[in-house]
Design a protein around this motif. Structure first.
Motif, PDB file in Angstrom:
ATOM      1  N   ASN A  49      -2.855  -4.934  19.664  1.00 39.47           N
ATOM      2  CA  ASN A  49      -2.548  -6.353  18.676  1.00 39.47           C
ATOM      3  C   ASN A  49      -3.511  -5.912  17.710  1.00 39.47           C
ATOM      4  O   ASN A  49      -3.467  -6.306  16.347  1.00 39.47           O
ATOM      5  N   LEU A  50      -4.598  -5.477  17.461  1.00 43.97           N
ATOM      6  CA  LEU A  50      -5.083  -5.170  16.864  1.00 43.97           C
ATOM      7  C   LEU A  50      -4.708  -3.988  15.982  1.00 43.97           C
ATOM      8  O   LEU A  50      -4.931  -4.367  14.097  1.00 43.97           O
ATOM      9  N   LEU A  51      -4.075  -3.118  16.009  1.00 44.52           N
ATOM     10  CA  LEU A  51      -3.292  -2.423  15.076  1.00 44.52           C
ATOM     11  C   LEU A  51      -1.765  -3.078  14.009  1.00 44.52           C
ATOM     12  O   LEU A  51      -1.705  -3.099  13.268  1.00 44.52           O
ATOM     13  N   LEU A  89       3.931   1.770  17.530  1.00 51.54           N
ATOM     14  CA  LEU A  89       4.272   2.557  17.258  1.00 51.54           C
ATOM     15  C   LEU A  89       4.554   1.694  15.636  1.00 51.54           C
ATOM     16  O   LEU A  89       4.579   2.252  14.639  1.00 51.54           O
ATOM     17  N   GLN A  90       5.168   0.654  15.688  1.00 52.42           N
ATOM     18  CA  GLN A  90       6.050  -0.142  14.040  1.00 52.42           C
ATOM     19  C   GLN A  90       4.524  -0.434  13.481  1.00 52.42           C
ATOM     20  O   GLN A  90       4.640   0.099  12.262  1.00 52.42           O
ATOM     21  N   ALA A  91       3.462   0.077  13.881  1.00 54.85           N
ATOM     22  CA  ALA A  91       1.799  -0.423  13.674  1.00 54.85           C
ATOM     23  C   ALA A  91       1.814   0.806  12.763  1.00 54.85           C
ATOM     24  O   ALA A  91       1.801   0.808  11.692  1.00 54.85           O
ATOM     25  N   LEU A  92       2.113   1.569  13.338  1.00 54.24           N
ATOM     26  CA  LEU A  92       1.733   3.135  12.098  1.00 54.24           C
ATOM     27  C   LEU A  92       2.096   3.429  11.791  1.00 54.24           C
ATOM     28  O   LEU A  92       2.202   4.111  10.138  1.00 54.24           O
ATOM     29  N   GLU A 121      15.010  -5.824  21.987  1.00 51.81           N
ATOM     30  CA  GLU A 121      14.074  -5.215  20.221  1.00 51.81           C
ATOM     31  C   GLU A 121      13.093  -4.446  20.626  1.00 51.81           C
ATOM     32  O   GLU A 121      12.359  -3.883  19.605  1.00 51.81           O
ATOM     33  N   GLU A 122      12.270  -4.364  21.787  1.00 48.11           N
ATOM     34  CA  GLU A 122      11.454  -3.435  21.634  1.00 48.11           C
ATOM     35  C   GLU A 122      11.928  -2.100  21.875  1.00 48.11           C
ATOM     36  O   GLU A 122      11.327  -1.011  20.936  1.00 48.11           O
ATOM     37  N   THR A 123      13.103  -1.746  22.485  1.00 43.60           N
ATOM     38  CA  THR A 123      13.945  -0.211  21.646  1.00 43.60           C
ATOM     39  C   THR A 123      14.077  -0.516  20.189  1.00 43.60           C
ATOM     40  O   THR A 123      13.395   0.996  19.859  1.00 43.60           O
ATOM     41  N   ALA A 124      14.354  -1.425  19.858  1.00 45.09           N
ATOM     42  CA  ALA A 124      15.095  -1.578  17.491  1.00 45.09           C
ATOM     43  C   ALA A 124      13.487  -0.893  16.859  1.00 45.09           C
ATOM     44  O   ALA A 124      13.508  -0.730  16.393  1.00 45.09           O
ATOM     45  N   ASN A 125      12.483  -1.698  17.307  1.00 50.52           N
ATOM     46  CA  ASN A 125      11.020  -1.264  16.801  1.00 50.52           C
ATOM     47  C   ASN A 125      10.113   0.104  16.954  1.00 50.52           C
ATOM     48  O   ASN A 125       9.491   0.676  16.569  1.00 50.52           O
ATOM     49  N   LEU A 126      10.946   1.231  18.140  1.00 56.03           N
ATOM     50  CA  LEU A 126      10.779   2.436  18.056  1.00 56.03           C
ATOM     51  C   LEU A 126      11.284   2.862  17.571  1.00 56.03           C
ATOM     52  O   LEU A 126      11.322   3.627  16.700  1.00 56.03           O
TER      53      LEU A 126
END
Length: 126
Positions: A49-51, A89-92, A121-126
């Motif tokens: 959440n912080l990232l 990973l999306q945040a990075l 959705e999670e897979t797409a965010n990778l």
């Protein structure tokens, strides 16, 4: 009704800070609070959440990322849910940190999670 002189009215109204300056002050305060949290007290959801929050706000702070990296490394890679891994990973990516040690950490965490646990959705965010 007598009105006040214009100078009195102007001086009694506090000057507004530009919105960008207010945002920077709030983010600096939040980053300071996050840095004050001991890494061993942060769980996977707090790290993710912080990232995500700081990345969404465009706050790129090397010391904060390193602090969150320390917290993540204290946790097992399997402690993170697919949503937390994908969000981190999306945040990075948003922070343009492809060489961060966290990318490798979360990539390994993703590989430890069976494919059937990942939502589209999670897979797409990778």
């Amino acid at each position: 009704v007598a009105s006040l002189p214009a100078t009195a009215r102007l001086s009694s109204v506090p000057a507004k800070e530009p919105q960008q300056l207010q945002k920077q002050k709030v983010l600096a305060h939040m980053a300071k609070a996050a840095m004050a949290m001991p890494p061993q007290k942060m769980g996977p959801q707090a790290v993710a959440n912080l990232l995500n929050g700081f990345a969404s706000a465009g706050w790129d702070d090397d010391a904060l990322v390193e602090h969150l990296s320390s917290a993540a490394r204290l946790l097992s890679k399997g402690a993170f849910t697919p949503a937390e891994v994908a969000m981190s990973l999306q945040a990075l990516a948003v922070l343009h940190l492809p060489s961060s040690s966290l990318v490798e950490f979360f990539s390994r965490a993703a590989s430890l999670t069976s494919a059937d646990r990942w939502s589209p959705e999670e897979t797409a965010n990778l």
